[in-house]
Design an enzyme around this catalytic site. Sequence first.
Site, short mmCIF file in Angstrom:
data_model
loop_
_atom_site.label_atom_id
_atom_site.label_comp_id
_atom_site.label_asym_id
_atom_site.label_seq_id
_atom_site.Cartn_x
_atom_site.Cartn_y
_atom_site.Cartn_z
CG HIS A 143 -2.07 118.58 57.77
ND1 HIS A 143 -0.60 118.13 58.40
CD2 HIS A 143 -2.85 119.38 58.72
CE1 HIS A 143 -0.85 119.01 59.67
NE2 HIS A 143 -1.77 119.43 59.77
CG ASP A 144 -4.80 115.33 50.81
OD1 ASP A 144 -3.43 115.31 50.11
OD2 ASP A 144 -5.52 114.65 50.14
N GLY B 204 -3.76 120.62 46.89
CA GLY B 204 -5.11 120.31 46.77
C GLY B 204 -5.72 118.84 47.32
CG ASP C 90 -2.99 115.77 45.69
OD1 ASP C 90 -2.70 115.97 47.03
OD2 ASP C 90 -1.58 116.04 44.91
CB SER D 119 0.13 114.90 47.82
OG SER D 119 -0.39 115.75 48.58
N PRO E 124 -0.65 126.42 57.51
CG PRO E 124 -2.86 126.55 58.28
CD PRO E 124 -1.84 125.71 57.51
C1 HEM Z 1 -6.25 127.13 61.38
C2 HEM Z 1 -4.87 126.85 61.38
C3 HEM Z 1 -4.47 125.47 61.95
C4 HEM Z 1 -3.51 125.29 62.72
C5 HEM Z 1 -2.41 126.60 63.04
C6 HEM Z 1 -3.52 124.06 63.47
C7 HEM Z 1 -2.61 123.57 64.20
C8 HEM Z 1 -2.87 122.23 64.73
C9 HEM Z 1 -1.87 121.90 65.75
C10 HEM Z 1 -0.50 122.54 66.34
C11 HEM Z 1 -2.16 120.61 66.31
C12 HEM Z 1 -1.77 119.48 67.35
C13 HEM Z 1 -0.59 118.88 66.66
C14 HEM Z 1 0.08 118.07 67.43
O1 HEM Z 1 -0.63 117.20 68.37
O2 HEM Z 1 1.06 117.84 67.41
C15 HEM Z 1 -3.47 120.46 65.73
C16 HEM Z 1 -4.27 119.25 66.07
C17 HEM Z 1 -5.40 119.11 64.97
N1 HEM Z 1 -5.88 119.96 64.21
FE1 HEM Z 1 -5.31 121.54 63.47
N2 HEM Z 1 -4.77 123.43 62.94
C18 HEM Z 1 -5.38 124.44 62.19
C19 HEM Z 1 -6.55 124.19 61.48
C20 HEM Z 1 -7.34 122.93 61.43
C21 HEM Z 1 -8.23 122.62 60.63
C22 HEM Z 1 -8.88 123.52 59.49
C23 HEM Z 1 -8.72 121.39 60.81
C24 HEM Z 1 -9.83 120.51 60.32
C25 HEM Z 1 -10.99 121.03 59.87
C26 HEM Z 1 -7.84 120.82 62.05
C27 HEM Z 1 -8.19 119.77 62.65
C28 HEM Z 1 -7.17 119.32 63.77
C29 HEM Z 1 -7.55 118.02 64.52
C30 HEM Z 1 -8.62 117.11 64.36
C31 HEM Z 1 -6.55 117.81 65.51
C32 HEM Z 1 -6.06 116.81 66.49
C33 HEM Z 1 -5.55 115.90 65.64
C34 HEM Z 1 -5.20 114.31 66.54
O3 HEM Z 1 -5.23 114.48 67.76
O4 HEM Z 1 -5.03 113.50 65.83
N3 HEM Z 1 -7.06 122.11 62.35
N4 HEM Z 1 -3.80 121.36 64.82
#
Ligand code: HEM
Length: 196
Positions: free
Chosen positions: A60-61, A66, A68, A70, A155
């Site tokens: 998210h950062d 970038g 940074d 933030s 995204p």
């Molecule tokens: C491709 C687009 C992506 C979308 C639409 C997306 C969306 C989401 C959503 C909706 C959640 C659940 C949030 C919640 O619990 O309320 C989530 C969790 C998570 N996302 Fe993504 N994500 C994306 C890409 C990524 C990327 C690139 C990474 C890391 C390389 C990532 C790592 C994570 C992790 C580790 C969690 C679990 C966080 C936690 O339980 O503390 N995501 N994501």
Amino acid sequence: MSALLSSLLILSLFSTGISLSSNYYEKTCPNAESLIRKAVRDAAKNDKKVPAALLRMHFHDCFIRGCDASVLLDSKGKNTAEKDGPPNVSLHAFYVIDNAKSAVESACPGIVSCADILALAARDAVVLSGGPSWVVPKGRKDGRTSLASETRQLPAPTFNISQLQQSFAQRGLSLKDLVALSGNYSSQIKLIKGRP
Ligand code: HEM
Ligand SMILES: *[C@@H]1O[C@H](CO)[C@@H](O)[C@H](O)[C@H]1NC(C)=O
Ligand SMILES: *[C@@H]1O[C@H](CO)[C@@H](O)[C@H](O)[C@H]1NC(C)=O
Ligand SMILES: *[C@@H]1O[C@H](CO)[C@@H](O)[C@H](O)[C@H]1NC(C)=O
């Protein structure tokens, strides 16, 4: 003429931003990486969700302005920071970065940026969860601007593949990067549950 000047200015601004190196703190803060790793490990021992939180925080950062740091800034006065934007719902474990920063500050005050700490902590989190390791280039500068409104640039969970690809492409990331960074279901689940 002015176009050339502004291109040069942009280039020089960029080059201060991209002069990263793997040994950036070798002389100024040699223990930075081990102190950060310790902070991540200690926190993950008490809360198995810490690694997932740190990886997502880094993502998210980096997607907004970038990498940074933030995402770490708090809302202040009339300014609502990224942290308090709608996609923040599951961002957590900010205290781990605070702990790492305190440890690093006592060892070498004013040297290591929060942006580098977050990048290193995310790497350590992945390693701790049984994922791959990588060398983190360092020397990032911390940003001072953090706007909740800009979290719209992340995204959305409703994005289709072309929207996801476009969002990543805007940040210089390929389809291969998208697949690699999104991971597969079983590795995501393991990370979220915090089980190596
Ligand atoms: C491709 C687009 C992506 C979308 C639409 C997306 C969306 C989401 C959503 C909706 C959640 C659940 C949030 C919640 O619990 O309320 C989530 C969790 C998570 N996302 Fe993504 N994500 C994306 C890409 C990524 C990327 C690139 C990474 C890391 C390389 C990532 C790592 C994570 C992790 C580790 C969690 C679990 C966080 C936690 O339980 O503390 N995501 N994501
Ligand atoms: C997320 O943002 C909302 C406001 O949009 C705020 O009330 C909440 O405290 C924030 N959560 C975190 C974890 O920062
Ligand atoms: C994805 O969504 C966009 C915007 O809603 C739409 O224009 C596009 O046709 C969709 N693409 C696919 C492959 O579904
Ligand atoms: C998905 O992740 C699991 C656990 O990390 C791994 O064992 C598996 O090989 C991965 N699958 C692919 C297709 O990369």
